[in-house]
Design a protein around this motif. Structure first.
Motif: not given
Length: 287
Positions: A57-66, A68-72
């Motif tokens: 999730l941290a890697a995905r957040r680093g790609e700009g996920l909000s 809400a999108s990270a929760a999905r």
């Protein structure tokens, strides 16, 4: 992949959900191959830990996920691991900070609508949820007004006539995305849409209850970690405040929302900008 077939056949998820969840599964496998330094098969997924998922999730957040999108994304990961026979590690999803003021951010509106749709038991019910929520946010309808629509509005044009409180009617412009959503639902609905019948139907064919939409939104906002102020009516509120953020005239907004008095409209103070005012000016016959 087998996961996609499972979602389609066993979980009866919409095509949109299947694509999104399959993409998440593929991203997770690619991440774990690099994270663990080797190939990943179904048996190895059983050793995925909460730390592994947090790193993903941290890697995905680093790609700009909000949030809400990270929760999905996490919801899709849990579904994939469960399908693979690997009990998902307990991990708290990302949450929006408490006290986030209204209006709801556009990205969160989209995430909410997607989450409600993806939780639907049937593809046509997913299309119904998407259409209803877009009418609230993209056209500013009250939930009761949306439920009162009939198939007589079909085929859709640039505007629709809405009957509001005390039987007052008004003309509301429709964004292309809203028109597309309503038309997709109408095409997918398994019940005959005669002009006098309700447009939005319940699972057994009767009129859809607003309580069903409210409950779906409540469950989705919990999964996404959104504020408890994220309600169907908050979508209408966001529609109004986003218009004011672009400089909408209060009198014009009063007419668009169907308020009996200007005082009701004045509660919407200037907030984040949005593009709906341009659509209103171009589509509304009295703009």
């Amino acid at each position: 992949m087998a996961f996609a077939r499972h979602l389609t056949r066993d979980r009866r998820r919409s095509a949109h959900t299947v694509r999104a969840y399959q993409a998440t599964a593929e991203r997770l496998l690619a991440f774990l191959r690099e994270h663990w330094g080797g190939p990943v098969d179904a048996a190895q997924l059983d050793r995925a830990t909460a730390a592994d998922l947090r790193a993903f999730l941290a890697a995905r957040r680093g790609e700009g996920l909000s949030n809400a999108s990270a929760a999905r994304e996490l919801s899709a990961v849990r579904a994939f691991l469960a399908f693979a026979g690997a009990p998902p590690p307990r991990i708290a999803g990302p949450r929006v900070k408490k006290g986030v003021p209204r209006p709801i951010a556009p990205a969160e509106v989209v995430a909410l609508a997607e989450e409600v749709s993806e939780d639907a038991a049937e593809p046509w019910i997913a299309a119904r949820a998407w259409a209803v929520l877009l009418l609230l946010y993209g056209a500013g309808l009250r939930i009761g007004e949306a439920m009162a629509l009939t198939p007589a509005i079909l085929p859709l044009g640039e505007t629709i006539r809405v009957t509001g409180k005390r039987g007052k009617t008004r003309i509301v412009p429709l964004l292309p995305a809203v028109r597309t959503a309503v038309e997709a639902y109408a095409a997918a609905c398994p019940y005959a849409l005669t002009p006098e019948a309700p447009l939005f139907r319940g699972a057994k064919g009767g009129a859809l209850s607003p309580a069903i939409i409210r409950r779906s939104v409540r469950m989705a906002r919990v999964r996404l970690g959104l504020s408890d102020r994220t309600t169907p009516h908050a979508l209408r509120h966001s529609f109004a405040t986003h218009l004011l953020g672009r400089g909408a005239d209060l009198r014009a907004l009063q007419e668009l929302l169907g308020h009996a008095s200007l005082g009701s409209t004045q509660i919407y103070t200037a907030v984040d900008a949005a593009h709906l005012l341009d659509v209103y000016r171009n589509a509304h016959p009295r703009a």
